[in-house]
Design an enzyme around this catalytic site. Structure first.
Site, PDB file in Angstrom:
ATOM      1  N   ASP B   9       0.865  -1.178   0.000  1.00 29.03           N
ATOM      2  CA  ASP B   9       0.000   0.000   0.000  1.00 29.03           C
ATOM      3  C   ASP B   9       0.905   1.232   0.000  1.00 29.03           C
ATOM      4  O   ASP B   9       1.684   1.438   0.925  1.00 29.03           O
ATOM      5  CB  ASP B   9      -0.879  -0.039   1.268  1.00 29.03           C
ATOM      6  CG  ASP B   9      -2.090   0.867   1.134  1.00 29.03           C
ATOM      7  OD1 ASP B   9      -2.169   1.618   0.142  1.00 29.03           O
ATOM      8  OD2 ASP B   9      -2.953   0.828   2.029  1.00 29.03           O
ATOM      9  N   ASP B 104      -2.634   2.414  -6.077  1.00 27.15           N
ATOM     10  CA  ASP B 104      -1.623   2.460  -5.027  1.00 27.15           C
ATOM     11  C   ASP B 104      -1.621   1.219  -4.146  1.00 27.15           C
ATOM     12  O   ASP B 104      -1.059   1.234  -3.066  1.00 27.15           O
ATOM     13  CB  ASP B 104      -1.815   3.715  -4.168  1.00 27.15           C
ATOM     14  CG  ASP B 104      -3.210   3.782  -3.566  1.00 27.15           C
ATOM     15  OD1 ASP B 104      -4.043   2.916  -3.885  1.00 27.15           O
ATOM     16  OD2 ASP B 104      -3.469   4.706  -2.777  1.00 27.15           O
ATOM     17  N   GLU B 105      -2.282   0.147  -4.554  1.00 27.49           N
ATOM     18  CA  GLU B 105      -2.220  -1.063  -3.731  1.00 27.49           C
ATOM     19  C   GLU B 105      -2.322  -2.329  -4.572  1.00 27.49           C
ATOM     20  O   GLU B 105      -2.839  -2.303  -5.696  1.00 27.49           O
ATOM     21  CB  GLU B 105      -3.313  -1.056  -2.653  1.00 27.49           C
ATOM     22  CG  GLU B 105      -4.709  -1.080  -3.196  1.00 27.49           C
ATOM     23  CD  GLU B 105      -5.749  -1.374  -2.113  1.00 27.49           C
ATOM     24  OE1 GLU B 105      -5.485  -2.247  -1.261  1.00 27.49           O
ATOM     25  OE2 GLU B 105      -6.814  -0.738  -2.132  1.00 27.49           O
TER      26      GLU B 105
END
Lengths: 377, 353
Positions: B9, B104-105
């Protein structure tokens, strides 16, 4: 007396074929968009009995002023609906045609032989003011060099109005050199060439591709010299007395030099005419965004395409390729355009990998055509 | 042999991207989102701004009240996607099996790389440092034998955390955490479980069958109780050849404000763009789905002339579809989804965006 202040009465007579020819040119700058009705008109101005007669049309982006050889019986001006007048004049089979308009009644009359054709006119005062050509700032350019450069790059310009800068061609004039670049973000064509003409000061302008296409037509149908006049907002081209004026496009043109890769993994020389034929045939099967697939293997190139519900095709030609086999996909039209505009018997295709830009080049060192692949699944 | 799954993350990703592009913003309370003078919404806040109580999806005006010194930046999703690609390209080099689930993950299957928790920890600390030095982004990692454990663990210590849960201690790790930390427990389930006297993930893990069947009937309940025990059979999957890609979000409270819905649609568009990008596909249609409190569902789709892939185009079409849906039925919304359909295999690449 300026053209705009000419009285609204007018009577001129001229050759029918000459008028049809001149209307055909001026019509190219008319617009049929309803919001600017007067832009669908062609203004005829005859400021005085002796003076020149001029046709003018503009769609606010582009304007054309076209001289007309005519006898002026009554000086004046009128704005005629371009479409209907052009349609009628080119159907006339008599030698001479007369155009008459009377002040204030909103109508004009075209008479030829026994025929009489009445049309509604647009108000002269609504016709947009056309940019003036400043004779002091006008210079000549080699029509072959300029027109030839336009032909090589213009197809790469974008037709998508949402990014105005890309609908233009970057024209860079400097002492001894002319550079043009165009890109629609999928491919880019650049040509740098020597220029013998004296340019008063360097010019870097983004010129609507549409205007340059019209200029190409003008150059194609005449043999006159090419005059150019540039100011802050517009650029004008004069050929045989016809002046084409275009609004310069504002904005930042992509830095085309930095987009060209410095080094490549593969460089293949291919017979241009033969490859072009292959691409034209196989490309028929690359529809609905399907890619044209170029598969390189030692000594040969296979060009293939397949479109669901249409069909598939492949052809193989000898190629000076020696590395590990690999495939790269291109939009067939973009690739064909690139082959079309390179010069010489051979086209050099430089590639890095299937997702990086490739460069097509020919015998002209100053020309390069950068093309992004279609990612193959 | 148990699987070893990590969850990556990126920390305050949009804000971090802005700092990388404009180093003068470093260290400032930074808010990426809509204008505080209009009716904008916070997309991401830097940790400096979060210290003032600024949170994602808060109105920008409220964010400025809490943090008057905050610098507001309008989001540039296409640029963030380019940054994101750089991070994931690096991860792809180091990890053979990666499932990116958002800009973003994503999940990393480390089973072929490490065998113990200690090795996993060393590997992730190294990867974290490499991401930091190559791309400039900070990342937090969680790791365990299942996706659910990895996901909860990555959020356990943020920013810059690496939390590895050794095999066998998953349930113990989860037990003391509040129910809402468990992915899949939404606001409704949370409320219902709390009313029944449950407070932690551990309470759910040991809930008797008959109570579970009453509180969370059906497969959903059984699946959540398994997750509460740290068991999660979902494998890490590479972007597949789906015929459509979509993401959706269920809200804690029904949302009626069009601006908030727009902001959420933008965020979901980013996630869709990332998945489309990784699937190496283009799409021609964007579909927006709304569920209302009465569980009725409305979908609106918007089709483009040419296939597209970037977040801006997806967002543009999604907002058009959203506006149409809200015009047809202006009511509070329980769930918002954004998806793409009519996927195309090949995609014309661009020289520049």
């Amino acid at each position: 007396m300026s053209l705009l202040e000419a009285p609204e009465t007018l009577k001129i007579t001229c050759s029918t074929t000459h008028l049809a020819d001149r209307l055909a040119i001026a019509s190219r700058a008319t617009s049929t968009r309803a919001s600017i009705q007067v832009a669908s008109g062609i203004r005829i101005s005859a400021p005085d009995a002796e003076g020149p007669v001029e046709l003018a049309a503009t769609d606010l982006e582009l304007s054309l002023r076209v001289p007309l050889d005519a006898e002026v019986e009554e000086p004046g001006s009128v704005v005629l609906p371009a479409r209907v007048v052009h349609d009628i004049v080119r159907q006339l089979r008599t030698d001479r045609v007369t155009i008459t308009s009377t002040s204030g009644d909103g109508r004009a009359k075209i008479t030829s032989g026994s025929g009489e054709y009445g049309v509604h006119t647009h108000p002269v005062e609504d016709f947009p003011r056309l940019p003036e050509i400043d004779a002091e700032r006008t210079f000549e350019l080699d029509r072959q060099v300029f027109g030839g450069t336009v032909d090589r790059v213009i197809r790469a310009a974008s037709k998508d109005e949402s990014r105005p800068v890309l609908t233009g061609v970057l024209v860079h004039l400097e002492p001894g050199r002319l550079t043009m670049a165009a890109t629609d973000s999928y491919r880019m064509a650049v040509r740098e060439t020597a220029l013998a003409d004296v340019v008063p000061e360097p010019v870097e302008a983004i010129v609507p591709a549409r205007a340059l296409a019209e200029l190409g037509r003008l150059l194609g149908s005449s043999s006159g010299t090419l005059a150019v006049c540039v100011d802050r907002n517009m650029i004008a081209f004069g050929v045989d007395g016809v002046w084409l004026t275009a609004r310069r496009i504002e904005g930042q043109f992509p830095n085309f030099r930095s987009l060209r890769p410095a080094a490549f993994e593969h460089e293949v020389r291919l017979p241009r005419a033969e490859l072009l034929d292959v691409v034209k045939r196989v490309g028929i099967f690359a529809r609905n965004n399907a890619p044209l697939r170029l598969s390189f293997a030692p000594g040969e190139l296979t060009v293939s395409a397949s479109t669901p519900d249409v069909g598939d095709a492949q052809e193989t030609i000898p190629a000076s390729f020696g590395g590990d086999p690999f495939s790269i996909g291109f939009n067939a039209d973009f690739f064909r355009d690139g082959l079309d505009v390179t010069e010489g018997d051979d086209t050099t295709v430089q590639m890095i990998n299937p997702i990086r830009p490739a460069v097509l080049g020919g015998s002209d060192d100053g020309f390069w055509y950068l093309i992004m692949p279609i990612r193959l699944s | 042999m148990p699987r070893i799954v990590a969850h990556l993350d990126l920390d305050a990703f949009f804000a971090a991207a802005e700092v990388i592009d404009q180093p003068r913003l470093a260290g400032l309370p930074l808010i990426v989102g809509g204008s505080p003078d209009g009716r904008g919404v916070v997309a991401t806040a830097s940790y400096q701004a979060r210290a003032f109580g600024v949170r994602s999806a808060m109105s920008s005006a409220e964010a400025r009240r809490r943090c008057p010194t905050a610098v507001f930046v309008r989001p540039d999703h296409a640029r963030y996607l380019r940054h994101s690609r750089a991070v994931w390209a690096l991860v792809d080099l180091r990890v053979p099996l990666v499932e990116q689930v958002g800009i973003d993950e994503g999940y990393l299957d480390l089973s072929s790389l490490v065998t113990t928790a200690r090795e996993a920890d060393a590997f992730l600390v190294g990867l974290q440092a490499e991401i930091r030095s190559v791309t400039g982004f900070d990342a937090s990692f969680g790791c365990g034998t299942a996706k659910v454990v990895a996901k909860v663990a990555s959020d356990f210590r943020k920013p810059c955390g690496v939390t590895v849960i050794p095999a066998g201690s998953e349930a113990a790790f989860l037990a003391s955490l509040p129910l809402r930390t468990l992915p899949g427990i939404g606001p409704k389930a949370d409320a219902r479980l709390r009313e029944a006297g449950l407070a932690t993930v551990g309470d759910l893990a040991v809930l008797a069958d008959h109570r579970l069947a009453r509180l969370l009937p059906g497969v959903v309940g059984l699946e959540l109780r398994e997750r509460a025990c740290g068991r999660d059979p979902r494998p890490v999957q590479r972007a597949g050849l789906a015929s459509s890609i979509s993401v959706e979000e269920t809200f804690e409270h029904d949302v009626a404000e069009p601006d908030v819905l727009r902001a959420i649609a933008l965020r979901l568009s980013d996630d869709v763009a990332v998945r489309l990008d990784r699937a190496a596909r283009g799409a021609q249609t964007v579909v927006v789905k709304l569920r209302y409190p009465d569980f009725s569902i409305a979908t609106r789709s918007q089709t483009a002339k040419a296939p597209f892939r970037g977040p801006d185009e997806i967002a543009r079409l999604a907002l058009i579809a959203l506006v149409r849906a809200l015009r047809d039925r202006p009511a509070p919304v329980r769930l918002l989804g954004v998806g793409v359909a009519k996927l195309v295999h090949s995609e014309q690449l661009r020289l520049f965006e």
